[in-house]
Scaffold this motif. Sequence first.
Motif, short mmCIF file in Angstrom:
data_model
loop_
_atom_site.label_atom_id
_atom_site.label_comp_id
_atom_site.label_asym_id
_atom_site.label_seq_id
_atom_site.Cartn_x
_atom_site.Cartn_y
_atom_site.Cartn_z
N ILE A 1 -17.59 -55.80 17.46
CA ILE A 1 -16.92 -56.19 18.70
C ILE A 1 -17.89 -56.71 19.76
CG2 ILE A 1 -15.04 -54.59 18.31
CD1 ILE A 1 -16.32 -52.64 20.21
N CYS A 2 -19.18 -56.47 19.58
CA CYS A 2 -20.15 -56.92 20.59
C CYS A 2 -21.02 -58.07 20.11
CB CYS A 2 -21.04 -55.75 21.01
SG CYS A 2 -20.15 -54.41 21.83
N LEU A 3 -21.51 -57.98 18.87
CA LEU A 3 -22.44 -58.99 18.37
C LEU A 3 -21.74 -60.14 17.66
CD1 LEU A 3 -25.29 -56.70 16.99
CD2 LEU A 3 -25.08 -57.75 19.25
N LEU A 4 -20.65 -59.83 16.93
CA LEU A 4 -19.97 -60.88 16.18
C LEU A 4 -19.46 -62.01 17.07
CD1 LEU A 4 -19.13 -61.77 13.36
CD2 LEU A 4 -16.99 -60.51 13.66
N THR B 1 -14.68 -60.86 26.23
CA THR B 1 -15.63 -61.81 25.66
C THR B 1 -14.99 -63.18 25.48
OG1 THR B 1 -16.67 -59.99 24.47
CG2 THR B 1 -17.22 -62.21 23.76
N LEU B 2 -13.75 -63.20 25.01
CA LEU B 2 -13.05 -64.46 24.83
C LEU B 2 -12.84 -65.16 26.17
CD1 LEU B 2 -11.51 -66.50 23.12
CD2 LEU B 2 -9.48 -65.05 23.33
N LEU C 1 -10.67 -68.30 15.83
CA LEU C 1 -11.75 -67.63 15.13
C LEU C 1 -12.13 -66.32 15.80
CD1 LEU C 1 -14.08 -70.61 14.18
CD2 LEU C 1 -12.63 -69.29 12.67
N HIS C 2 -12.13 -66.32 17.13
CA HIS C 2 -12.54 -65.12 17.86
C HIS C 2 -11.57 -63.96 17.58
CE1 HIS C 2 -14.72 -63.16 21.19
NE2 HIS C 2 -13.58 -62.50 21.34
N LEU C 3 -10.30 -64.23 17.70
CA LEU C 3 -9.33 -63.16 17.49
C LEU C 3 -9.27 -62.74 16.03
CD1 LEU C 3 -6.43 -64.38 19.81
CD2 LEU C 3 -8.12 -62.61 20.27
N ALA C 4 -9.27 -63.71 15.13
CA ALA C 4 -9.15 -63.39 13.72
C ALA C 4 -10.37 -62.64 13.20
CB ALA C 4 -8.92 -64.66 12.90
N TYR C 5 -11.57 -63.09 13.60
CA TYR C 5 -12.78 -62.46 13.06
C TYR C 5 -13.11 -61.16 13.78
CZ TYR C 5 -14.13 -66.29 9.98
OH TYR C 5 -14.18 -67.20 8.97
#
Length: 466
Positions: free
Chosen positions: A32-35, A124-125, A51-55
């Motif tokens: 949740i922080c680095l990805l 983050t998003l 990509l942000h939500l899915a990954y």
Amino acid sequence: MKVIWAIALQALRLTFRSRIVLVLALLLGAAICLLPATIRSDGTPAGLIHLHLAYTLGSASFLLTLATLWAGCAAIAQEADDKTLQLLLVKPVPRAHVWLGKWLALLLLNALLLALAGSTSALTLRYKLCHGGFAPEDLAQARATTLTALATTTAPLPDITAEVEAEYTQLRARRALPPDAPPAVVRDSIRRTRLAQLYSLAAGATRLWSFPQPPAATRQLVQFSCDSSIPGAVEIQGTVRLHSGDYTASRDFSAMAGTPQTIIFDNVPAADVITVDVVNRAPTNSTLFFEPAAGLTLRTPVGAFAGNYLRALALLFLRLALFAAIGVTLGTLFSLPVASFLALVLILVLQLSGFVSSAAQTDRATFVANVAQFGGGHAHDDAAPAPSLLARGVANVLYVTYRGTWYALRPLLDDHTLDQLATGTHLPPRHVLRALLVQGLGLPALLALIATAVLKTREWALPNST
């Protein structure tokens, strides 16, 4: 209730002392922080959001699933191995309270970690969208198509049953049917070919889609994707016209074949039926091909992204609640190694969810005919021997196995929450209510009854007194 809370707090203490859970917690923090910092999208805000939500949420959900299953298996099985569970069972504590306390501990832990993952992902998003250097018009397009809750309306497929049967009869009369194909497969092939012809659009031609009972809203989005008869990177051009009552508006489009397109129409009045027609204005003499079922859809804003996001997190939490119930029950029924192995098997089955669901929803006759061919002979072929009885029996057993697995694990297999969230698909409150009744209450209650019966009847080895 005080007893249940006491058991839950004690279970939380034991969980936090586990090294494996600590490792999984560190992996969750990295997810949740680095990805999000390493994600590279296609350069568009919509691609970044998807990509942000899915990954990010997908990785967090998978790690929480692993941690929940393992901690659930260890909640009772580990204590039974350490002979500490027996000290609890000799006290006047209802066996159901033991199971509920362990389950409640996992619910509290998942609620905390999922809230942390969800808030971090959202912040983050938001930061990336605000400081990503995107053009204002691209951000506005992304907010309209993804950062919202959109209801999807599809046009009904035409009824071509009579045409398919007529063509099948002609092929059979001419003995032109493929010798190895079952009738159901042939009919399905004819149907798909006819639909492909109906949803093809020659140069200069027009095709109309009709959407009955769309949600009333002043903004309507037409989304579509089509291929070209000319291979390679080919530009397609055309016009999209939307009709709602007396309202008519048109938009021209120009894009590469296969690229999803979104055309936004504002100030659209409500109507019982909205029609959309597409004109192929390709500069070359090329034909456009639309996917029949969802090649062109009408999407309507029906809510805000924040509410959709919270409902998605609620659905993920209820899914984890069911995994927690499964884990605690497995730990009650079996020793820790066996329970962990069965949990691993469950994870593997879920990873093959697409294959299992597809096989289970196939027509039984078609499935058996296709699988039985590997046993020798061909069903529905008069010139070749029919498959052996053993081959057909094995095919039927496989079908029943897939079907039973799909029915038993359907609440876990048919989960597309993150895909829907990442594409702006509206998650109605009734989905959360249904998940609450099934995954949050119904199935856990059934598992609790089974585990309670085992706790009452199973003989537990007492701890040594020396």
